[in-house]
Design an enzyme around this catalytic site. Sequence first.
Site, PDB file in Angstrom:
ATOM      1  N   LEU A 447      -9.392  15.012   7.446  1.00 54.72           N
ATOM      2  CA  LEU A 447      -9.870  15.933   8.480  1.00 54.72           C
ATOM      3  C   LEU A 447     -10.112  15.186   9.782  1.00 54.72           C
ATOM      4  O   LEU A 447     -10.615  14.053   9.790  1.00 54.72           O
ATOM      5  CB  LEU A 447     -11.156  16.622   8.038  1.00 54.72           C
ATOM      6  CG  LEU A 447     -11.066  17.421   6.728  1.00 54.72           C
ATOM      7  CD1 LEU A 447     -12.373  18.153   6.474  1.00 54.72           C
ATOM      8  CD2 LEU A 447      -9.911  18.417   6.777  1.00 54.72           C
ATOM      9  N   GLY A 488     -15.546  11.608   0.910  1.00 56.28           N
ATOM     10  CA  GLY A 488     -15.683  11.929   2.323  1.00 56.28           C
ATOM     11  C   GLY A 488     -14.858  13.145   2.684  1.00 56.28           C
ATOM     12  O   GLY A 488     -14.952  14.200   2.065  1.00 56.28           O
ATOM     13  N   ASP A 489     -14.031  13.017   3.711  1.00 60.08           N
ATOM     14  CA  ASP A 489     -13.178  14.135   4.143  1.00 60.08           C
ATOM     15  C   ASP A 489     -11.719  13.865   3.820  1.00 60.08           C
ATOM     16  O   ASP A 489     -10.826  14.334   4.513  1.00 60.08           O
ATOM     17  CB  ASP A 489     -13.354  14.382   5.648  1.00 60.08           C
ATOM     18  CG  ASP A 489     -13.017  13.153   6.488  1.00 60.08           C
ATOM     19  OD1 ASP A 489     -12.935  12.048   5.911  1.00 60.08           O
ATOM     20  OD2 ASP A 489     -12.829  13.288   7.700  1.00 60.08           O
ATOM     21  N   GLU A 490     -11.451  13.095   2.761  1.00 54.49           N
ATOM     22  CA  GLU A 490     -10.090  12.754   2.367  1.00 54.49           C
ATOM     23  C   GLU A 490      -9.705  13.535   1.108  1.00 54.49           C
ATOM     24  O   GLU A 490     -10.447  13.563   0.127  1.00 54.49           O
ATOM     25  CB  GLU A 490      -9.966  11.253   2.112  1.00 54.49           C
ATOM     26  CG  GLU A 490     -10.181  10.398   3.372  1.00 54.49           C
ATOM     27  CD  GLU A 490     -10.056   8.915   3.055  1.00 54.49           C
ATOM     28  OE1 GLU A 490     -10.074   8.560   1.859  1.00 54.49           O
ATOM     29  OE2 GLU A 490      -9.938   8.123   4.005  1.00 54.49           O
TER      30      GLU A 490
END
Length: 574
Positions: A447, A488-490
């Site tokens: 993201l 996280g955002d992965e």
Amino acid sequence: MRFGIAFKLGCLMAVFGMLPTALAGYYIYNSSRELLLQAAERDLQTAVQVLGRNLQSSLHNISLDAAVLTHGPQVRQLASINDPAQRSHVQDDLAALFRAMLLAHPDYMQIRLISASDHGLEWVRQDRDGNHIVRVSGADLQEKGHFAYVFEALKLAPGDVRISPIVINREQGAHSGLGKPTLHVSTPVADADGKVFALLVINVDLDQLFSQLQSDLPDEYQVYLSNRWGDLLIHPDHRRTFGFDQGRRLFLQDEFSEVSRLLDTSGPNSLISRSVEQNQQDGLVAAFVRLANNSKTSEPFIILGLGQLQSHVLAQASRAGGYIAQIAVFFSLLALLVAFIVSRALIRPLRNMTEAVELFSRERKISELPPRQDELGVLARSFRAMKQEILTQLEDLTHSRAAFEHLARHDSLTGLPNRRMCFERLEQALISARQSGQKMALLFVDLDHFKEVNDQWGHRFGDQVLQAVAKLLGSVSEARDNVARLGGDEFVMFFEDVQDPRKIVALLEKLHVCFQLPLLIDGKGVNVHASMGVSMFPRDGNDIGTLIQHADHAMYKAKSAGKNRYSFEVMVEN
């Protein structure tokens, strides 16, 4: 005073009438105690194995984080930059990256980039100081070349990771990490020619790491951890830990003698033990497992254990023992009054109850006894209720084990498979693709500006964004298990049996369009964009690590090209 034969016979029959009741109660009580202890031992053994796998998975994820940081373009640039201003700019970027990693991992106390020369001078350093992240710079940077986690790790080949033995952190200026149980995860950093010029070190707070791992365990479970010699590293009584750091040695095998078999690598990998120092009331039943360390380290294995007070396990059996004692006294008094009738009435029902208890102890089956409205019926119903409660507890423990397994393989926030399950599914898909000659595609999604969303709306809102993105990715996936959150955002997606790579381009276009639409969260329209990278099997690699590395590299190409787009590692031919 003379007693008649009727009284003597009554007393004799009362004794014989009381004896079966007492024996049955004693047998049931002891059988229930042993059954509960055995069930607790099995559940502890399952729980400690799950906890051990979670610990190894956490250490593996920490090693992956260290490897990811060393492969970043900012780190490799330092080897060839001579301009001080440009070098300072790159170090600032690395410091920001280290800070983000510390914010994402509360068990990380310190991340450093250390020079392979200049006596191990720190180049970039971020420390956790309470609730704040502090960057150490300038004259406060220290030389660490005399520490084993530096000079031992510098002997490794690029890509290898060294996990240090667990020690108390005595390094001055370590901020929140000072005086805490710590392990160092270090890996060499090489330049484009493969020459090691630096070292990346992550300090892990052992207490915080185990606090996260224990969050889903029952409160009554006690955690034990020792090194390969048996020195206590984690213990319910913190005063007994790290005795070697205080000039004394306190060993796990002194409390649980069976553990000495685990310290011998030729012995079993797991075992059940009961404490030898406490009495039965305060004694412990515990399960231990030896966890081998496959990384480049001087600590070949550690011993992990979970314990539980026997008094807690046997609380139910103790209550049942009180009920049995009360019933035995009642029937003894009754036998004094109607000895002959009661003796004949007692023998057969007690035999049935004894057989039922034996059947339950042997096969865990609850047999039906003839219904009675007298005191024997009360006894039978009490036994049945006790056995039913035992079976209920065993079922609850079985469900708890299933919940542990689910938590070990899924992300708790989004419900998606976690890194471990993703790699298992991806490995199965790769094996199938190799056998059938099919093609596969791996999509790495990161993201854009997610930190700004967290900063503007808060972490709770950011969690809702991650959940919405997980649903979006799942809606375009072939199967929900083909979508995973790495952290996280992965996110990672993979597609099997890709006959035409252009279909992947069409899917990426569709996904890109979806990311252009605002997400409605708590009544707010939020624009969440993503950079995506794609690698293809077998074109870009033949194993998980290579495919993810190429997809990650392609994602970084998309970010470098302006973000909010996708990129292939190699251009797809029309």
